[in-house]
Design an enzyme around this catalytic site. Structure first.
Site, PDB file in Angstrom:
ATOM      1  N   GLU A 145      -2.536  -3.550  -3.410  1.00 50.84           N
ATOM      2  CA  GLU A 145      -1.327  -2.907  -2.545  1.00 50.84           C
ATOM      3  C   GLU A 145      -1.046  -2.415  -3.828  1.00 50.84           C
ATOM      4  O   GLU A 145       0.301  -2.827  -4.366  1.00 50.84           O
ATOM      5  CB  GLU A 145      -0.655  -3.130  -1.783  1.00 50.84           C
ATOM      6  CG  GLU A 145      -1.093  -3.668  -0.332  1.00 50.84           C
ATOM      7  CD  GLU A 145      -0.034  -3.239   0.634  1.00 50.84           C
ATOM      8  OE1 GLU A 145      -0.985  -2.101   1.845  1.00 50.84           O
ATOM      9  OE2 GLU A 145       0.632  -3.550   0.852  1.00 50.84           O
ATOM     10  N   GLY A 205       0.967   0.900   6.225  1.00 45.92           N
ATOM     11  CA  GLY A 205       2.310   1.586   6.413  1.00 45.92           C
ATOM     12  C   GLY A 205       2.614   2.932   7.181  1.00 45.92           C
ATOM     13  O   GLY A 205       2.388   2.286   8.658  1.00 45.92           O
ATOM     14  N   GLY A 206       2.818   3.213   7.001  1.00 47.92           N
ATOM     15  CA  GLY A 206       3.392   5.046   7.646  1.00 47.92           C
ATOM     16  C   GLY A 206       2.654   4.721   8.462  1.00 47.92           C
ATOM     17  O   GLY A 206       3.330   5.501   9.800  1.00 47.92           O
ATOM     18  N   TRP A 230       4.337  -2.473  10.580  1.00 45.83           N
ATOM     19  CA  TRP A 230       5.122  -1.440  10.674  1.00 45.83           C
ATOM     20  C   TRP A 230       6.631  -1.925  10.533  1.00 45.83           C
ATOM     21  O   TRP A 230       7.731  -0.964  10.355  1.00 45.83           O
ATOM     22  CB  TRP A 230       5.939  -2.205  11.889  1.00 45.83           C
ATOM     23  CG  TRP A 230       4.651  -1.460  13.301  1.00 45.83           C
ATOM     24  CD1 TRP A 230       3.333  -1.320  12.580  1.00 45.83           C
ATOM     25  CD2 TRP A 230       4.357  -2.222  15.402  1.00 45.83           C
ATOM     26  NE1 TRP A 230       2.405  -1.495  14.550  1.00 45.83           N
ATOM     27  CE2 TRP A 230       3.477  -1.860  15.647  1.00 45.83           C
ATOM     28  CE3 TRP A 230       5.624  -2.592  15.350  1.00 45.83           C
ATOM     29  CZ2 TRP A 230       3.378  -1.672  16.737  1.00 45.83           C
ATOM     30  CZ3 TRP A 230       5.164  -3.047  17.055  1.00 45.83           C
ATOM     31  CH2 TRP A 230       4.158  -2.004  17.520  1.00 45.83           C
ATOM     32  N   LYS A 231       6.413  -2.708   9.612  1.00 49.27           N
ATOM     33  CA  LYS A 231       7.576  -2.961   8.684  1.00 49.27           C
ATOM     34  C   LYS A 231       9.125  -2.913   8.971  1.00 49.27           C
ATOM     35  O   LYS A 231       9.210  -3.560  10.073  1.00 49.27           O
ATOM     36  CB  LYS A 231       8.585  -1.291   7.335  1.00 49.27           C
ATOM     37  CG  LYS A 231       6.831  -0.984   6.451  1.00 49.27           C
ATOM     38  CD  LYS A 231       7.306  -0.894   5.468  1.00 49.27           C
ATOM     39  CE  LYS A 231       5.872  -0.277   4.811  1.00 49.27           C
ATOM     40  NZ  LYS A 231       5.898   0.152   3.522  1.00 49.27           N
TER      41      LYS A 231
HETATM   42  C1  PEP Z   1       2.277  -1.140   2.973  1.00 48.00           C
HETATM   43  O1  PEP Z   1       3.710  -1.574   3.638  1.00 48.00           O
HETATM   44  O2  PEP Z   1       1.653  -2.094   3.604  1.00 48.00           O
HETATM   45  C2  PEP Z   1       1.967   0.577   2.820  1.00 48.00           C
HETATM   46  C3  PEP Z   1       0.377  -0.052   2.565  1.00 48.00           C
HETATM   47  O3  PEP Z   1       2.829   1.486   3.738  1.00 48.00           O
HETATM   48  P1  PEP Z   1       2.467   3.407   3.155  1.00 48.00           P
HETATM   49  O4  PEP Z   1       0.999   3.150   4.349  1.00 48.00           O
HETATM   50  O5  PEP Z   1       3.016   2.853   4.128  1.00 48.00           O
HETATM   51  O6  PEP Z   1       1.944   3.323   1.769  1.00 48.00           O
END
Ligand code: PEP
Length: 252
Positions: free
Chosen positions: A166, A232-233, A10-11
């Site tokens: 990532e 993430g998002g 969720w950051k």
């Molecule tokens: C993350 O924050 O680990 C990520 C993968 O973000 P997003 O899916 O938004 O790229």
């Protein structure tokens, strides 16, 4: 067969009412065999997750943990505290922390070691920058990041972590790695671990993270060395997050 893990990072997002609605939608969804869900939330919401998710099949965890166990470390969160609030997981080494807080490979490995000492499963993130990819350094960079983890944790620790590849250029950019790029790095990471122990390599869960969403989940989750996603998002939108889980279930 390795289970899939769909973990939502969720950051620094959330508010009590929004969290409750999101979690309610996750809990209302059908459970899928072979797919586990987790939410990795800002520390102030861990108590809320403990209240809402205890007894459910959705696990929760933190987004970082201190390598220290207690003491004068203002602003840091100890592994024992994550445990006290029922966490199963914690992210370590997210690129946003490596970049914004200058976290080194050895610090990330030390955080993973402390998490393990408190029976938390660290989700250890690694990945290359765009400049590193464009100059052909991806394999070298991720190998080096993983080597620090192997050296610090040893085989016994390695057997208890989750790895997340990532690529930094794919995080929050809407530009995901192609299936070929993701599979190539996942296979490379698994081989590096398998060189230490075939069994640990075979069993290691390696998540892909970087702009995963419903629209690209099937192509990414069907890759042989991809064992789920760090999202993430899209983890903030219940229907998107659940669709990624369904893609992973179909992939089994
Ligand atoms: C993350 O924050 O680990 C990520 C993968 O973000 P997003 O899916 O938004 O790229």
């Amino acid at each position: 067969m390795r289970h899939k893990l769909i973990a939502g990072n969720w950051k620094m997002h959330g508010a009590c009412a929004d969290n409750a609605a999101l979690v309610e939608a996750l809990l209302a969804a059908e459970r899928l065999s072979g797919v586990d869900y987790a939410v990795l939330v800002p520390a102030p919401y861990l108590a809320q997750m403990q209240t809402l998710l205890t007894g459910s099949s959705v696990a929760w965890g933190g987004q970082d943990v201190s390598e220290e166990t207690k003491g004068a470390f203002t602003g840091e969160v100890a592994a024992s505290m994550l445990r006290e609030f029922g966490c199963r997981y914690t992210i370590v080494g997210h690129s946003e922390r490596r970049q914004r807080h200058g976290e080194s490979d050895s610090l990330v490995a030390a955080k993973a070691r402390t998490a393990l000492a408190y029976q938390l499963t660290p989700i250890v993130c690694l990945g290359e920058s765009l400049a590193q990819r464009e100059s052909g350094e991806t394999a070298m960079v991720v190998r080096q990041q993983l080597a620090a983890v192997i050296e610090t944790l040893g085989l016994e620790g390695l057997a208890r972590i989750v790895l997340a590849y990532e690529p930094i250029w794919a995080i929050g950019t809407g530009r995901s790695a192609t299936p070929e790029q993701a599979q190539e790095v996942h296979a490379l990471l698994r081989h590096q671990v398998a060189a230490e122990s075939q069994m640990v390599g075979d069993n290691l869960q390696i998540l892909y993270g970087g702009s995963v969403k419903a629209a690209n989940a099937v192509e990414l989750m069907t890759l042989p060395d991809v064992d789920g996603a760090l999202v993430g998002g899209a983890s903030l939108v219940a229907q998107e997050f659940l669709a990624i889980g369904r893609a992973a279930a179909g992939a089994r």
